[in-house]
Write a protein that holds these residues in place. Sequence first.
Motif, mmCIF file in Angstrom:
data_model
loop_
_atom_site.group_PDB
_atom_site.id
_atom_site.type_symbol
_atom_site.label_atom_id
_atom_site.label_comp_id
_atom_site.label_asym_id
_atom_site.label_seq_id
_atom_site.Cartn_x
_atom_site.Cartn_y
_atom_site.Cartn_z
ATOM 1 N N UNK A 1 3.243 -20.692 2.412
ATOM 2 C CA UNK A 1 4.428 -19.879 2.667
ATOM 3 C C UNK A 1 4.996 -19.474 1.312
ATOM 4 N N UNK A 2 5.195 -18.167 1.108
ATOM 5 C CA UNK A 2 5.619 -17.737 -0.228
ATOM 6 C C UNK A 2 6.334 -16.397 -0.172
ATOM 7 N N UNK A 3 6.905 -16.035 -1.308
ATOM 8 C CA UNK A 3 7.627 -14.774 -1.484
ATOM 9 C C UNK A 3 6.830 -13.941 -2.481
ATOM 10 N N UNK A 4 5.919 -13.088 -2.006
ATOM 11 C CA UNK A 4 5.016 -12.398 -2.920
ATOM 12 C C UNK A 4 5.674 -11.308 -3.755
ATOM 13 N N UNK A 5 6.846 -10.868 -3.366
ATOM 14 C CA UNK A 5 7.485 -9.749 -4.061
ATOM 15 C C UNK A 5 8.555 -10.217 -5.044
ATOM 16 N N UNK A 6 9.589 -10.877 -4.529
ATOM 17 C CA UNK A 6 10.710 -11.283 -5.379
ATOM 18 C C UNK A 6 10.487 -12.637 -6.039
ATOM 19 N N UNK A 7 9.664 -13.463 -5.403
ATOM 20 C CA UNK A 7 9.348 -14.811 -5.906
ATOM 21 C C UNK A 7 10.609 -15.650 -6.121
ATOM 22 N N UNK A 8 11.520 -15.541 -5.141
ATOM 23 C CA UNK A 8 12.753 -16.326 -5.190
ATOM 24 C C UNK A 8 12.718 -17.502 -4.222
#
Length: 290
Positions: free
Chosen positions: A78-85
């Motif tokens: 599970x991850x935030x590929x765009x903002x990486x927040x």
Amino acid sequence: MKLQHLDKKRLILIDLDGTALKANGEEIHQKTKEVLIKAREDGHHVCIITGRPHRASIRFYKELGLTTLLTNFDGAHIHDPLKRRFKRIVLPISEDIVQGIIHNPIIKDACQNILIENYNKAVVSKKDEFIEKFFHLDDVEDDDYFISNVYEAWEGPSTNVVLFLKDDKQKDEIFRQLEKFKNSIKIQSGNVYGNMSQEAVSMITLTNKIVNKGFVSDILAQYYNTDIRDVIAFGDQMNDYEMIKRVGYGVAMQNGSDDLKSVAAGITQLSNDEGGLGYYLEALLEGKEV
């Protein structure tokens, strides 16, 4: 099924293969794409939850203009590929268990090939065009992909182990051997991703035991401050089962598994190739009975 409280901003969870994607696994039906983009523009959160790795889902994420969390390997990544927040969550099988499985003499003898993946790397024992295409091993340059002897090359934990058997008749014995690792792994056999273009391939997929799309639905609902009863989800196969059961509005695709349909709150009238997700979601968000 009819949506209550139309003024609420919804969390919409979508599977890819067999659901948002057409049967070729390469494109989103135009209607489905239009409705998902409109839902995003109207303030709803759209999240992809797929069995695919990051490399095989990120182009659809970008095509839909998403900025939400992305879930791969059915919840193991599970991850935030765009903002990486959002701090990446990875739920792997431990290195000791991976090594124990692949070095089990009965399993080793029964396998014609083995694929081992972590969230950003993959190793396969023997080059195979079907495996490369089905698991999208060449899709993204920044993921590491090697053809090498997995017994020597693999180090570390794994989000996904796939055993390709020499003979389907060996499957029962492999299941007996995998029973030794039952506290660590979940076993999925056959067409878990929705599109199996080569039925002759007999494969067993292993993931972390606790990984499933149902618990990811809870994580995403919490993250986006949404009551799980207000979440809408679409899926087609048994790896979507926990998600469809868990949310308030779980929808099975018309082309999906009968077992999944039995627990779904709704079933699309059209297949993935016909834009079933798009037409159903559009009517649902408009307050129509579907």
